[in-house]
Scaffold this active site. Structure first.
Site, PDB file in Angstrom:
ATOM      1  N   ASP A  83      48.980  34.827  40.190  1.00  0.00           N
ATOM      2  CA  ASP A  83      48.858  35.921  41.174  1.00  0.00           C
ATOM      3  C   ASP A  83      49.633  35.576  42.449  1.00  0.00           C
ATOM      4  O   ASP A  83      49.752  36.408  43.355  1.00  0.00           O
ATOM      5  CB  ASP A  83      47.387  36.263  41.467  1.00  0.00           C
ATOM      6  CG  ASP A  83      46.621  35.109  42.088  1.00  0.00           C
ATOM      7  OD1 ASP A  83      47.150  33.980  42.137  1.00  0.00           O
ATOM      8  OD2 ASP A  83      45.467  35.337  42.519  1.00  0.00           O
ATOM      9  N   SER A  84      50.223  34.377  42.504  1.00  0.00           N
ATOM     10  CA  SER A  84      51.154  34.053  43.591  1.00  0.00           C
ATOM     11  C   SER A  84      52.307  35.062  43.599  1.00  0.00           C
ATOM     12  O   SER A  84      53.012  35.178  44.596  1.00  0.00           O
ATOM     13  CB  SER A  84      51.703  32.629  43.415  1.00  0.00           C
ATOM     14  OG  SER A  84      52.243  32.456  42.114  1.00  0.00           O
ATOM     15  N   LYS A  97      43.465  32.726  33.527  1.00  0.00           N
ATOM     16  CA  LYS A  97      43.037  31.706  34.496  1.00  0.00           C
ATOM     17  C   LYS A  97      42.194  32.380  35.558  1.00  0.00           C
ATOM     18  O   LYS A  97      42.493  33.513  35.959  1.00  0.00           O
ATOM     19  CB  LYS A  97      44.240  31.020  35.133  1.00  0.00           C
ATOM     20  CG  LYS A  97      43.855  30.042  36.259  1.00  0.00           C
ATOM     21  CD  LYS A  97      44.960  29.090  36.617  1.00  0.00           C
ATOM     22  CE  LYS A  97      45.967  29.592  37.610  1.00  0.00           C
ATOM     23  NZ  LYS A  97      45.426  29.985  38.921  1.00  0.00           N
ATOM     24  N   GLU A 112      39.801  31.415  39.312  1.00  0.00           N
ATOM     25  CA  GLU A 112      39.520  30.418  40.339  1.00  0.00           C
ATOM     26  C   GLU A 112      38.022  30.198  40.491  1.00  0.00           C
ATOM     27  O   GLU A 112      37.245  31.149  40.388  1.00  0.00           O
ATOM     28  CB  GLU A 112      40.114  30.870  41.682  1.00  0.00           C
ATOM     29  CG  GLU A 112      41.627  30.939  41.659  1.00  0.00           C
ATOM     30  CD  GLU A 112      42.239  31.305  43.013  1.00  0.00           C
ATOM     31  OE1 GLU A 112      41.489  31.364  44.019  1.00  0.00           O
ATOM     32  OE2 GLU A 112      43.459  31.530  43.056  1.00  0.00           O
ATOM     33  N   ASP A 124      46.814  34.997  35.407  1.00  0.00           N
ATOM     34  CA  ASP A 124      45.791  34.911  36.449  1.00  0.00           C
ATOM     35  C   ASP A 124      44.967  36.188  36.523  1.00  0.00           C
ATOM     36  O   ASP A 124      45.536  37.290  36.560  1.00  0.00           O
ATOM     37  CB  ASP A 124      46.464  34.726  37.817  1.00  0.00           C
ATOM     38  CG  ASP A 124      46.367  33.313  38.341  1.00  0.00           C
ATOM     39  OD1 ASP A 124      45.501  32.548  37.866  1.00  0.00           O
ATOM     40  OD2 ASP A 124      47.159  32.973  39.234  1.00  0.00           O
ATOM     41  N   GLU A 127      44.533  22.258  42.608  1.00  0.00           N
ATOM     42  CA  GLU A 127      45.549  22.580  43.626  1.00  0.00           C
ATOM     43  C   GLU A 127      45.223  21.923  44.963  1.00  0.00           C
ATOM     44  O   GLU A 127      44.087  22.000  45.459  1.00  0.00           O
ATOM     45  CB  GLU A 127      45.640  24.112  43.819  1.00  0.00           C
ATOM     46  CG  GLU A 127      46.645  24.481  44.910  1.00  0.00           C
ATOM     47  CD  GLU A 127      47.058  25.932  44.945  1.00  0.00           C
ATOM     48  OE1 GLU A 127      46.646  26.711  44.056  1.00  0.00           O
ATOM     49  OE2 GLU A 127      47.806  26.295  45.874  1.00  0.00           O
TER      50      GLU A 127
HETATM   51  O1  KIV Z   1      49.124  31.850  41.290  1.00  0.00           O
HETATM   52  C1  KIV Z   1      49.698  30.796  40.990  1.00  0.00           C
HETATM   53  O2  KIV Z   1      50.930  30.708  40.887  1.00  0.00           O
HETATM   54  C2  KIV Z   1      48.869  29.629  40.748  1.00  0.00           C
HETATM   55  C3  KIV Z   1      49.566  28.310  40.748  1.00  0.00           C
HETATM   56  C4  KIV Z   1      49.816  27.913  42.133  1.00  0.00           C
HETATM   57  C5  KIV Z   1      48.805  27.294  39.987  1.00  0.00           C
HETATM   58  O3  KIV Z   1      47.699  29.746  40.623  1.00  0.00           O
END
Ligand code: KIV
Length: 286
Positions: free
Chosen positions: A49-50, A118, A120, A88, A187
């Site tokens: 989600d970055s 994924k 968090e 994510d 992280e």
């Molecule tokens: O969103 C993302 O790119 C991430 C990485 C920084 C692991 O969660």
């Protein structure tokens, strides 16, 4: 979108088996073209989600919608054939209840053809991880600095640099492993603590700003290519594509202004047998 099970791809259980073995190689990918380049060289491609910050200019990952994640994930799956694609779950799509998490995670798996999601969170997400994994959703966890919680944490600062904080992070790691996550991203956590957690738990740890002793490493592709305006200390820039792209755009712009582009090499002449007819029509204006 229906996807058949692709036996050639790396799977979540393949990654789980890599604990203590050769380092798991992971990078983010947000599009088909970068996925195509990255795919042969990694075990995992994360549609992180970055992308909200890197691609869409948001200040944090909090505003990222689920539909946007799905759209990018579809592109990454289409552009790859080997790596495990992990997607994510964005903020707001899984925290409320295990049932809502399942509904949204099922959408991600069904509509993208990815191999895992994924999310968090540590101890407080363990029930959700258990619920998902026992219902066919492979989960990669994410602990340490959890960017979706930036409004609670107050910054993107590294975590666990005081020994007094260690127990909480160790409990997070243990909880997600016990709940059935197949791997955990760590992280921006103090190096010593990340290495210690790696020894303590039975699933692979994937570090980002963590420790070389983690079972694998991940970086945001655009960060390591020198395309992101601000990068954290933990990023190593392996290329400076930002400068290279700007130089190319400047050269293009100058050639267009001077009419040097397009040249004969970039345009289509008439076929020879049509030349006479063309000349005639130019002369007569017809
Ligand atoms: O969103 C993302 O790119 C991430 C990485 C920084 C692991 O969660």
């Amino acid at each position: 979108m229906s996807q058949s099970f692709d036996a050639k791809r790396v799977t979540a259980p393949d990654i789980a088996k890599r604990k203590g073995g050769a380092p798991v190689m992971a990078l983010t990918a947000y599009h088909a073209h970068t996925a195509r380049i990255v795919d042969p060289h990694v075990d995992i491609m994360l549609v992180g989600d970055s992308l909200g910050m890197v691609m869409h200019g948001y200040e944090t990952t909090v505003p990222v919608p689920l539909d946007l994640m799905i759209m990018h994930a579809q592109a990454v799956v289409r552009g790859s054939s080997k790596a495990l694609v992990v997607v994510d779950m964005p903020f707001g799509s899984y925290e409320e209840s295990p049932q809502i998490a399942f509904r949204n995670a099922a959408r991600v798996l069904k509509e993208t053809g990815c191999g895992a999601i994924k999310l968090e969170g540590g101890v407080h997400m363990a029930d959700t991880i258990r619920y998902l994994t026992s219902r066919g959703v492979p989960v990669m966890s994410h602990i340490g600095l959890t960017p979706q919680a930036v409004n609670v944490i107050g910054s993107f600062q590294p975590q666990g640099r005081h020994r007094s904080e260690w127990a909480a992070f160790e409990a997070d790691a243990k909880a997600v492993a016990d709940a059935g996550a197949f791997a955990v991203v760590i992280e921006a956590l103090a190096e010593l603590l990340a290495a210690r957690i790696t020894k303590q738990i039975s699933i692979p740890t994937i570090g980002i700003g963590a420790s070389a002793e983690c079972d694998g490493q991940i970086l945001v592709l655009e960060d390591m290519l020198g395309l992101s305006p601000r990068v954290p200390k933990f990023v190593k820039e392996y290329a400076q594509l930002g400068g290279a792209i700007e130089a190319a755009v400047k050269a293009y712009s100058s050639e267009v202004r001077t009419r040097a582009f397009p040249s004969d090499a970039n345009t289509y002449p008439m076929f020879e047998d049509d030349d006479e007819a063309t000349k005639k029509s130019k002369m007569t204006g017809s």
